[in-house]
Design an enzyme around this catalytic site. Sequence first.
Site, PDB file in Angstrom:
ATOM      1  CD  GLU A 258      -3.232  -0.792   2.090  1.00  0.00           C
ATOM      2  OE1 GLU A 258      -2.997  -0.292   3.011  1.00  0.00           O
ATOM      3  OE2 GLU A 258      -4.300  -1.437   1.788  1.00  0.00           O
TER       4      GLU A 258
HETATM    5  C1  BMA Z   1      -4.752  -3.003   4.966  1.00  0.00           C
HETATM    6  C2  BMA Z   1      -3.558  -3.573   5.411  1.00  0.00           C
HETATM    7  C3  BMA Z   1      -3.159  -3.297   6.617  1.00  0.00           C
HETATM    8  C4  BMA Z   1      -4.344  -3.202   7.597  1.00  0.00           C
HETATM    9  C5  BMA Z   1      -5.531  -3.463   7.039  1.00  0.00           C
HETATM   10  C6  BMA Z   1      -6.686  -2.867   8.124  1.00  0.00           C
HETATM   11  O1  BMA Z   1      -4.374  -1.763   4.372  1.00  0.00           O
HETATM   12  O2  BMA Z   1      -2.515  -3.393   4.461  1.00  0.00           O
HETATM   13  O3  BMA Z   1      -1.987  -2.413   6.832  1.00  0.00           O
HETATM   14  O4  BMA Z   1      -4.076  -3.485   8.817  1.00  0.00           O
HETATM   15  O5  BMA Z   1      -5.675  -2.882   5.808  1.00  0.00           O
HETATM   16  O6  BMA Z   1      -6.803  -1.584   8.152  1.00  0.00           O
END
Ligand code: BMA
Length: 829
Positions: A430
């Site tokens: 991300e």
């Molecule tokens: C996504 C994941 C984690 C996070 C999850 C919940 O962004 O990549 O980083 O824990 O969502 O928010």
Amino acid sequence: MPATLLEVFSLNGCWELSQTCSTDRVPAEVPGTVMSDLIRAGRVEDPYYRDNEARAQWVGAKDWTFSRAFTLTGALRKRQKILLRCEGLDTFATIRLNGQTVGRTDNMFRTWEFEVGGLLETDNTIEIAFDSVLPYMAEKTAERKLAAWNEYRGLYGRAYVRKQPCNFGWDWGPDLISYGIWRDISIVAYDLARLSDLLILQDHRPDGRVALSLRVATESVTTSALSARCELKRKGRSVGSCEFDLPSGHGEGGITVAAPELWWPAGMGEQPLYELTVSLLDANREEIDRTTRRIGLRTLRLERRPDQWGESFHFSANGVPFFAKGANWIPVEAFTSPGDKDRTRRLLEDAAEVHMNMIRVWGGGYYPHDHFFDACDELGLCVWQDFMYACSTYPVWDPAFVENGRLEAIDNVRRIRHHASLALWCGNNEIEQGMNGGQWPESMPWEDYKRFFDGTLGKVVSETDPQRDYWPSSAHTPGENRGNHNDPTRGDAHLWNVWFSHTPFEWYHTCEHRFNSEFGFQSFPELRTVESFTEPRDHNITSPVMEWHQKSPPGNSMIFHQMLDWFRLPVDFETTLRVSQIVQGLAIQYGVEHWRRSMPRGMGTLYWQLNDCWPVTSWASIDGYGRWKALHYMAKRFFSPVIISGVEDRAKGTVEIDLTSDLLHEDGGHVRWQVFTPEGGTLDSGELNVSISPRRNTRLTTLDLSGFLREHGPDRVILFLDLATGAGHTSRSVVLFVRPKKIEWVNPELRASIVRDGDTFAVTIEAQAPALWTWLELTGTDCRFSDNFLHLRPDNPTTVTARPAAPICLADFRSQLRVRSLRDTYVQP
Ligand code: BMA
């Protein structure tokens, strides 16, 4: 003197731990962590209990020293080369041997080796001092702040340190900074040379044979001739061998397997594994080093080609495209521990049991241990492996940081690349999403980002693991324009609107993405798990302790928003926990069924997240103690190889019925549909014989129920769809025209009859009226059921197998068994 085999003297085991400069010592276990040693010694109270985490914060702020004594034989000390090998030091370590500093480290993900030949005696002491990372983070942040999502105690500097990102806390994990010798540590001693690298390449020939080429490299302290002998075995029987010289320490040989047994992802075939042994021979053909690798013969690629929707994004095994079904993996412990082998194995078995074929190792944890990949190889779980960079900008403008990251990548790619299950290397989690959102490019310019994540890491993969694909980020949209991610025509996507934006579950039906590598919805763990960290007075969702174990700031309000949209307010605390799990399961089911229906445009879905690292409210389908939430049982149904699903059109009063198959062969089947009233009366029914095309979705028919809806009202029409196939697959789907809370469910008078069969019990449940999300549990014992949270029809006794975690007699099983369904969640008993 004849050369002998390389020797490894393990330094694992009992050490002592103290704060640096203190003489107050506690016993330490290596591999391990400061935090686990302090807990064992009673210096830190169980940080998972209530809000004890707050009182364990001092640990991460201190410096810690591990020490031990060890005795070596004279023979070992006479070897030509003697190295101290540290496979995991977390993180800023200074290593001293017999009082002399041998090295310093700054990356927990790398393997560090130091020459120690001149320093060793018969009796030795080793000390490894770990400095707190906090002062360094503060200092670097003062120089330049790194934009990030997960701010740590007002400091932005965690990304300056090559340490497990989630050790600083995450939106499902505690902030329990710990240090330690977290992987094996040993003295390695040899004469002449040792094996330093083995790359295995596979060529799957059109005639069906598989040619392996074996590239061997050595590190040597001799100029005398070296050679390699390689042997490949299957179930202990040799299937091929070769020998070749290693001029200047390098060489390549080959073994061709004439009748290979191919390795397949789960659900597509078997997982045969071959054992390859490579021996390093000296000029007298004496063996001086040896290594083994367990491999699977297969091709496993990410296929990206222009197609009618944009660009494909699917994996194929042995040339056969497959739909990826799975979940995201986070570390199994809050502080990095090596002792998670059994838990890891159980979690992966639980993933395979619910028909997953892919696990994504998310980039905010650590590169898993070898036993993780061994289990994935055996279970047919393909691995999407992120490099460990997540949700933050990183100092990739700094050449020292880049070099550290490059060496880290080489270490881990070399360690893992032979595994049959490894499907993809991915640059990070991300970061591109963050770069598209705001100030991040000011903190880390795109050019720097690309140079590291496209360039440096991409090059490590293409040079070190040339038969594996590389993907720069998850989520990533390929193309020149990086100001974009989650493009529905290409690349992978993280689809979080339902969780973060209060969007109704039906939103998933509008997503036509090619591969969905993250989406999720939270739930509470069950009461037994909640009891492990609470006192009875904490048993209120908004009590301080329950909120402490909810790390996503909007979390509880998100759960309640959707819960109250779908369901009536649950009667009590315990039921609230369960209803939240049903809501979570329903959310994920909405998405998964839709994406499976969209194949071959969409070719994969990995929900967030499989597991937890402690007892917490989170997106996991298996809680921190390994207990299956409703979602995991529901996954067993929505991931099963053949499913029937129905999508209602409320305005038209129709239901589109689809059959989705991941099978490699066509199957015949029988579909029965039946329309019930809440009391269990039948309004209509029908049957169809169907043929189910392999590896695709088939729109079966559209049922027109508008007449019944007009006559009886949408709150009195409950459609059951049942599929049974010739090959023995079954699937059931229930379609409603209103939210379940609008329906006056009648008491289904659930009755259970029990038959004992050794350690398991067959429980047959009967309902007098439709009973949705019927769930079984034992009040005093953990129990795994073959199916749970199921929809029961009135005329259809259903048998599930119960496997209690501890031996239990029939009478106790009967008295402990509780069977409830949706109506019990809001009607006081
Ligand atoms: C996504 C994941 C984690 C996070 C999850 C919940 O962004 O990549 O980083 O824990 O969502 O928010």
